[in-house]
Design an enzyme around this catalytic site. Structure first.
Site, mmCIF file in Angstrom:
data_model
loop_
_atom_site.group_PDB
_atom_site.id
_atom_site.type_symbol
_atom_site.label_atom_id
_atom_site.label_comp_id
_atom_site.label_asym_id
_atom_site.label_seq_id
_atom_site.Cartn_x
_atom_site.Cartn_y
_atom_site.Cartn_z
ATOM 1 N NE ARG A 198 -7.322 -8.558 0.656
ATOM 2 C CZ ARG A 198 -6.884 -7.848 -0.377
ATOM 3 N NH1 ARG A 198 -5.843 -7.044 -0.239
ATOM 4 N NH2 ARG A 198 -7.474 -7.950 -1.555
ATOM 5 C CE LYS A 232 -4.287 -2.068 1.415
ATOM 6 N NZ LYS A 232 -5.315 -2.302 2.422
HETATM 7 N N1 HH2 Z 1 -7.200 -4.108 0.827
HETATM 8 C C1 HH2 Z 1 -7.494 -4.165 -0.476
HETATM 9 C C2 HH2 Z 1 -8.577 -4.933 -0.934
HETATM 10 N N2 HH2 Z 1 -9.329 -5.639 -0.073
HETATM 11 N N3 HH2 Z 1 -9.799 -6.335 2.123
HETATM 12 C C3 HH2 Z 1 -9.527 -6.285 3.426
HETATM 13 N N4 HH2 Z 1 -10.281 -6.988 4.289
HETATM 14 N N5 HH2 Z 1 -8.493 -5.540 3.918
HETATM 15 C C4 HH2 Z 1 -7.681 -4.813 3.118
HETATM 16 O O1 HH2 Z 1 -6.761 -4.127 3.629
HETATM 17 C C5 HH2 Z 1 -7.951 -4.821 1.710
HETATM 18 C C6 HH2 Z 1 -9.044 -5.603 1.244
HETATM 19 C C7 HH2 Z 1 -6.654 -3.406 -1.458
HETATM 20 O O2 HH2 Z 1 -5.642 -4.228 -1.995
HETATM 21 P P1 HH2 Z 1 -5.705 -4.958 -3.421
HETATM 22 O O3 HH2 Z 1 -6.813 -5.973 -3.436
HETATM 23 O O4 HH2 Z 1 -4.371 -5.488 -3.753
HETATM 24 O O5 HH2 Z 1 -5.952 -3.797 -4.457
HETATM 25 P P2 HH2 Z 1 -7.205 -3.380 -5.328
HETATM 26 O O6 HH2 Z 1 -8.284 -2.961 -4.381
HETATM 27 O O7 HH2 Z 1 -6.687 -2.266 -6.189
HETATM 28 O O8 HH2 Z 1 -7.649 -4.565 -6.152
#
Ligand code: HH2
Length: 270
Positions: free
Chosen positions: A236, A196
């Site tokens: 995660r 992040k």
């Molecule tokens: N962060 C992201 C997405 N889902 N879910 C939970 N429970 N906690 C988190 O911190 C979280 C989440 C963001 O990361 P990522 O899925 O890699 O990115 P994107 O939302 O751009 O797909």
């Protein structure tokens, strides 16, 4: 928990696993690397992200969920209760809804639920987020949301402070520092810091541009290790293999027959 984004636009791995075959292969790879859960998502929640229509999100995630459920625990990362319900019908056993709309779906499906703190929606959440007392407000909101989920009939609940979801760098740091306090409240905790942007800002020298997502591995590992030491139940992450190794170090367990050593000269004994 390994992150599996079946999206063209996720902030780190967007486009890498948009193809179903590539996504399924990556889910299997993370499982082999030691992930206990694969978190399948079809809509980016990065700051400023545009919503994805429901039928398109279903098209992205369902074949991947179906392919992986027999091999590993699958969670569905969605802000749409209908997508959560469809994924659970196909065998997902955990709902990860950062918008907290899916307690009823999780209860009806008899699956677990991750309750996340987010301020606003992904489109606007990073526009000047403000709190009087970020730790008190976020943890208080999580207490209430976890109680609501239980009330709705969900038996397995996790709380997640929502790092980067409507928070400044300082807000994220305050929440991470206070993780032991969240853990002590008794509901199992999930933490997602992987790759992040606050990590890119913190790691860059003053006056230099923040590090891009590809250069945020050290920060991801450092914060995952901190979360584990603080007592988080789930981290995660995008980088499963190295995080599992770090978790073994933190936990102090030596995998059977590994002859665990440091450095390239395995067996050198030092
Ligand atoms: N962060 C992201 C997405 N889902 N879910 C939970 N429970 N906690 C988190 O911190 C979280 C989440 C963001 O990361 P990522 O899925 O890699 O990115 P994107 O939302 O751009 O797909």
């Amino acid at each position: 928990m390994g992150v599996l984004n079946v999206t063209p636009d996720s902030f780190f791995d967007g486009g890498c696993y948009f193809d179903h075959e590539a996504a399924i292969a990556h889910g299997r790879e993370m499982t082999a690397e030691g992930a206990d859960i694969i978190d399948v998502g079809g809509e980016s929640t990065r700051p400023g992200a545009e919503p994805v229509p429901e039928d398109e999100e279903l098209r992205r995630v369902l074949p991947v969920v179906e392919a992986l459920v027999g091999e590993v625990r699958v969670s569905i990362d969605t802000m749409k209760p209908a997508v959560a319900a469809a994924a659970c019908q196909r065998g997902a056993t955990l709902v990860n809804d950062v918008a907290n709309h899916s307690a009823r779906v999780a209860a009806e499906a008899g699956v677990g639920l991750i309750v996340v703190h987010m301020r606003g929606t992904p489109k606007i959440m990073q526009e000047d987020p403000r709190y009087d007392d970020v730790v008190g407000e976020v943890f208080g909101a999580l207490d209430a949301a976890a109680a609501d989920a239980r009330q709705a009939g969900v038996r397995e609940v996790y709380v997640d402070p929502g790092i980067g979801f409507g928070k400044t760098v300082q807000h994220n740091l305050q929440l991470l520092r206070s993780l032991p306090e969240l853990v002590a409240r008794g509901v199992p905790v999930l933490v997602g810091t992987s790759r992040k942007s606050f990590l890119g800002r913190l790691a860059a020298p003053p006056g230099v541009d923040p590090l891009p997502p590809g250069d945020r591995l050290e920060g991801s590992l450092a914060t995952a290790v901190w979360a584990m030491v603080a007592g988080a139940t789930i981290v995660r992450v995008h980088d499963v293999a190295v995080t599992v190794r770090a978790a073994r170090l933190v936990g102090g367990s030596e995998p059977a027959g590994s002859g665990a050593t440091c450095g390239a000269a395995a067996g050198a004994g030092r």
